[in-house]
Design a protein around this motif. Structure first.
Motif, PDB file in Angstrom:
ATOM      1  N   ILE A   1      45.873  52.988  36.587  1.00 23.35           N
ATOM      2  CA  ILE A   1      44.601  53.254  35.910  1.00 23.35           C
ATOM      3  C   ILE A   1      44.063  51.986  35.267  1.00 23.35           C
ATOM      4  CG2 ILE A   1      43.560  54.477  33.959  1.00 23.35           C
ATOM      5  CD1 ILE A   1      45.570  56.795  34.629  1.00 23.35           C
ATOM      6  N   ARG A   2      44.932  51.256  34.592  1.00 20.56           N
ATOM      7  CA  ARG A   2      44.496  50.046  33.885  1.00 20.56           C
ATOM      8  C   ARG A   2      43.946  49.009  34.866  1.00 20.56           C
ATOM      9  NH1 ARG A   2      48.713  49.797  31.270  1.00 20.56           N
ATOM     10  NH2 ARG A   2      47.976  51.012  29.491  1.00 20.56           N
ATOM     11  N   ALA A   3      44.616  48.853  36.002  1.00 26.01           N
ATOM     12  CA  ALA A   3      44.154  47.874  36.991  1.00 26.01           C
ATOM     13  C   ALA A   3      42.794  48.269  37.563  1.00 26.01           C
ATOM     14  CB  ALA A   3      45.181  47.744  38.111  1.00 26.01           C
ATOM     15  N   ILE A   4      42.595  49.551  37.796  1.00 23.64           N
ATOM     16  CA  ILE A   4      41.299  50.009  38.315  1.00 23.64           C
ATOM     17  C   ILE A   4      40.202  49.780  37.295  1.00 23.64           C
ATOM     18  CG2 ILE A   4      39.999  52.082  38.970  1.00 23.64           C
ATOM     19  CD1 ILE A   4      42.594  53.026  40.372  1.00 23.64           C
ATOM     20  N   LYS A   5      40.501  50.065  36.047  1.00 22.07           N
ATOM     21  CA  LYS A   5      39.482  49.880  35.009  1.00 22.07           C
ATOM     22  C   LYS A   5      39.159  48.404  34.776  1.00 22.07           C
ATOM     23  CE  LYS A   5      37.589  52.314  32.968  1.00 22.07           C
ATOM     24  NZ  LYS A   5      36.252  52.897  33.247  1.00 22.07           N
ATOM     25  N   GLN A   6      40.043  47.512  35.193  1.00 21.80           N
ATOM     26  CA  GLN A   6      39.795  46.076  35.071  1.00 21.80           C
ATOM     27  C   GLN A   6      39.173  45.485  36.332  1.00 21.80           C
ATOM     28  OE1 GLN A   6      43.695  44.625  34.018  1.00 21.80           O
ATOM     29  NE2 GLN A   6      43.500  45.249  31.864  1.00 21.80           N
ATOM     30  N   SER A   7      38.850  46.344  37.291  1.00 22.53           N
ATOM     31  CA  SER A   7      38.298  45.864  38.556  1.00 22.53           C
ATOM     32  C   SER A   7      36.888  45.315  38.377  1.00 22.53           C
ATOM     33  CB  SER A   7      38.253  47.013  39.572  1.00 22.53           C
ATOM     34  OG  SER A   7      39.539  47.421  39.944  1.00 22.53           O
ATOM     35  N   HIS A   8      36.554  44.354  39.234  1.00 21.41           N
ATOM     36  CA  HIS A   8      35.184  43.859  39.294  1.00 21.41           C
ATOM     37  C   HIS A   8      34.285  44.954  39.874  1.00 21.41           C
ATOM     38  CE1 HIS A   8      37.152  39.644  39.884  1.00 21.41           C
ATOM     39  NE2 HIS A   8      37.245  40.070  38.645  1.00 21.41           N
ATOM     40  N   GLY A   9      33.044  45.003  39.409  1.00 22.52           N
ATOM     41  CA  GLY A   9      32.111  45.978  39.956  1.00 22.52           C
ATOM     42  C   GLY A   9      31.975  47.199  39.060  1.00 22.52           C
ATOM     43  N   THR A  10      31.206  48.174  39.561  1.00 21.67           N
ATOM     44  CA  THR A  10      30.909  49.386  38.797  1.00 21.67           C
ATOM     45  C   THR A  10      31.300  50.595  39.630  1.00 21.67           C
ATOM     46  OG1 THR A  10      29.008  48.246  37.824  1.00 21.67           O
ATOM     47  CG2 THR A  10      29.125  50.631  37.537  1.00 21.67           C
ATOM     48  N   PHE A  11      32.210  51.399  39.087  1.00 20.20           N
ATOM     49  CA  PHE A  11      32.751  52.534  39.816  1.00 20.20           C
ATOM     50  C   PHE A  11      32.842  53.755  38.913  1.00 20.20           C
ATOM     51  CE2 PHE A  11      34.410  48.607  41.512  1.00 20.20           C
ATOM     52  CZ  PHE A  11      34.173  48.738  42.871  1.00 20.20           C
TER      53      PHE A  11
ATOM     54  N   LEU B   1      34.076  56.979  49.023  1.00 27.42           N
ATOM     55  CA  LEU B   1      35.184  57.453  48.200  1.00 27.42           C
ATOM     56  C   LEU B   1      36.362  56.524  48.396  1.00 27.42           C
ATOM     57  CD1 LEU B   1      36.779  59.577  46.536  1.00 27.42           C
ATOM     58  CD2 LEU B   1      37.162  60.807  48.710  1.00 27.42           C
ATOM     59  N   ILE B   2      36.958  56.059  47.303  1.00 27.37           N
ATOM     60  CA  ILE B   2      38.166  55.245  47.374  1.00 27.37           C
ATOM     61  C   ILE B   2      39.298  55.998  46.686  1.00 27.37           C
ATOM     62  CG2 ILE B   2      39.283  53.055  46.813  1.00 27.37           C
ATOM     63  CD1 ILE B   2      36.519  51.765  46.684  1.00 27.37           C
ATOM     64  N   ILE B   3      40.386  56.202  47.418  1.00 30.96           N
ATOM     65  CA  ILE B   3      41.579  56.831  46.852  1.00 30.96           C
ATOM     66  C   ILE B   3      42.581  55.729  46.534  1.00 30.96           C
ATOM     67  CG2 ILE B   3      43.475  58.449  47.263  1.00 30.96           C
ATOM     68  CD1 ILE B   3      41.583  59.786  49.374  1.00 30.96           C
ATOM     69  N   VAL B   4      43.047  55.705  45.292  1.00 30.79           N
ATOM     70  CA  VAL B   4      44.109  54.771  44.887  1.00 30.79           C
ATOM     71  C   VAL B   4      45.219  55.609  44.275  1.00 30.79           C
ATOM     72  CG1 VAL B   4      44.748  52.756  43.527  1.00 30.79           C
ATOM     73  CG2 VAL B   4      42.409  52.965  44.407  1.00 30.79           C
ATOM     74  N   GLU B   5      46.359  55.640  44.921  1.00 27.94           N
ATOM     75  CA  GLU B   5      47.433  56.481  44.437  1.00 27.94           C
ATOM     76  C   GLU B   5      48.171  55.828  43.280  1.00 27.94           C
ATOM     77  OE1 GLU B   5      49.541  57.622  48.035  1.00 27.94           O
ATOM     78  OE2 GLU B   5      48.169  59.329  48.262  1.00 27.94           O
ATOM     79  N   SER B   6      48.920  56.653  42.545  1.00 26.66           N
ATOM     80  CA  SER B   6      49.441  56.203  41.255  1.00 26.66           C
ATOM     81  C   SER B   6      50.717  55.384  41.349  1.00 26.66           C
ATOM     82  CB  SER B   6      49.670  57.412  40.342  1.00 26.66           C
ATOM     83  OG  SER B   6      50.631  58.284  40.903  1.00 26.66           O
ATOM     84  N   ASP B   7      51.067  54.948  42.558  1.00 22.76           N
ATOM     85  CA  ASP B   7      52.147  53.959  42.696  1.00 22.76           C
ATOM     86  C   ASP B   7      51.616  52.646  43.258  1.00 22.76           C
ATOM     87  OD1 ASP B   7      51.627  54.897  45.233  1.00 22.76           O
ATOM     88  OD2 ASP B   7      53.657  55.633  45.623  1.00 22.76           O
ATOM     89  N   VAL B   8      50.298  52.431  43.089  1.00 22.46           N
ATOM     90  CA  VAL B   8      49.612  51.246  43.622  1.00 22.46           C
ATOM     91  C   VAL B   8      48.921  50.500  42.487  1.00 22.46           C
ATOM     92  CG1 VAL B   8      47.655  50.487  45.036  1.00 22.46           C
ATOM     93  CG2 VAL B   8      49.280  52.164  45.942  1.00 22.46           C
ATOM     94  N   THR B   9      49.000  49.172  42.514  1.00 23.92           N
ATOM     95  CA  THR B   9      48.266  48.341  41.569  1.00 23.92           C
ATOM     96  C   THR B   9      47.299  47.463  42.351  1.00 23.92           C
ATOM     97  OG1 THR B   9      50.176  48.270  40.077  1.00 23.92           O
ATOM     98  CG2 THR B   9      48.441  46.638  39.723  1.00 23.92           C
ATOM     99  N   VAL B  10      46.012  47.637  42.088  1.00 28.64           N
ATOM    100  CA  VAL B  10      44.991  46.856  42.797  1.00 28.64           C
ATOM    101  C   VAL B  10      44.781  45.519  42.099  1.00 28.64           C
ATOM    102  CG1 VAL B  10      43.823  48.939  43.624  1.00 28.64           C
ATOM    103  CG2 VAL B  10      43.050  47.853  41.504  1.00 28.64           C
ATOM    104  N   GLN B  11      44.208  44.571  42.828  1.00 26.74           N
ATOM    105  CA  GLN B  11      43.752  43.317  42.247  1.00 26.74           C
ATOM    106  C   GLN B  11      42.317  43.498  41.742  1.00 26.74           C
ATOM    107  OE1 GLN B  11      44.570  39.827  44.698  1.00 26.74           O
ATOM    108  NE2 GLN B  11      46.073  40.986  45.868  1.00 26.74           N
ATOM    109  N   PRO B  12      41.830  42.589  40.892  1.00 23.92           N
ATOM    110  CA  PRO B  12      40.488  42.769  40.332  1.00 23.92           C
ATOM    111  C   PRO B  12      39.387  42.922  41.376  1.00 23.92           C
ATOM    112  CG  PRO B  12      41.676  41.123  39.071  1.00 23.92           C
ATOM    113  CD  PRO B  12      42.540  41.464  40.248  1.00 23.92           C
ATOM    114  N   GLY B  13      39.527  42.260  42.526  1.00 21.12           N
ATOM    115  CA  GLY B  13      38.470  42.329  43.528  1.00 21.12           C
ATOM    116  C   GLY B  13      38.713  43.317  44.651  1.00 21.12           C
TER     117      GLY B  13
END
Length: 236
Positions: free
Chosen positions: A20-30, A90-102
């Motif tokens: 959740i934290r990584a998604i909220k720190q992502s670049h862009g507006t979602f 729609l983007i699905i990000v499961e809760s065992d994944v950490t995305v990068q800011p971009g």
């Protein structure tokens, strides 16, 4: 707004909060939705605290259904409605994944540049930057950029285009199944869409971190397959 982003959560609180934290720190507006799938009271309370801190939409599925977890079909149906209402992917990000800011922006940009996209996924890697489950089948493609594929994608970190969402109603999903990524990948191809895996867009994946009991597949396969075949868990 660039996309609707959803994360299903079933306990695994530390990993979920990292996602959740990584998604909220992502670049862009979602627009970001977290779906709590019958987690413990402690996890629910922690998610509510995180919602107040980080400002995302939180849905407790036990307010909507009495069906036991997993309720991935409910998540997909609700997420599809939001995406179609807004005209967004729609983007699905499961809760065992950490995305990068971009990561999220790059998924959206790729789909926009390839209008026949059905699904496009980010490649999963471990802490040592090695391609890992569920994309070991693509490890020989490392370094190749975007790879169009007939093989199924996972929902670890995957964009579903609005054009595809408008063609296939998720309320038609087989409710006897638990997971739908394989079926939906093939349905997109069946409807004439192109699916891609982006080998140059890695996300950190801790396999089965969102459903810790599935670690039994490696540590105690007899119990795992008992749960899968006798108790009917983990139906794909």
């Amino acid at each position: 707004m660039q996309a609707i982003v959803v994360t299903p959560v079933k306990d695994a609180l530390e990993a979920s909060l990292e996602t959740i934290r990584a998604i909220k720190q992502s670049h862009g507006t979602f627009a970001y939705w977290v779906f709590d799938d019958f987690s413990t009271k402690a996890t629910k309370a922690a998610l509510m605290a995180a919602q107040r801190e980080m400002h995302f939409q939180l849905v407790h599925l036990d307010d909507l259904t009495t069906d036991p977890s997993p309720n991935y079909d409910k998540v997909l149906v609700r997420a599809q409605k939001e995406a179609l209402k807004t005209g967004l992917p729609l983007i699905i990000v499961e809760s065992d994944v950490t995305v990068q800011p971009g990561t999220l922006e790059q998924l959206v940009s790729f789909a926009a540049a390839h209008p026949n996209t059905g699904l496009v996924g980010a490649i999963t890697q471990d802490e040592q930057a090695n391609v890992n489950f569920p994309y070991l089948k693509f490890k020989q493609e490392k370094g190749k950029g975007a790879v169009q594929t007939d093989r199924s994608l996972s929902f670890c970190c995957t964009l579903l285009s609005n054009r595809f969402l408008a063609r296939y109603d998720f309320s038609l999903l087989d409710l006897d199944k638990d997971w739908y990524d394989t079926h939906i990948s093939h349905k997109a191809r069946e409807l004439g869409f192109d699916n891609y895996i982006l080998m140059d867009l890695p996300v950190l994946h801790r396999p089965h971190g969102s459903r810790p009991w599935k670690q039994l597949k490696y540590s105690n396969p007899l119990i795992y397959y008992f749960k899968k075949w006798v108790l009917g868990k983990d139906k794909i």
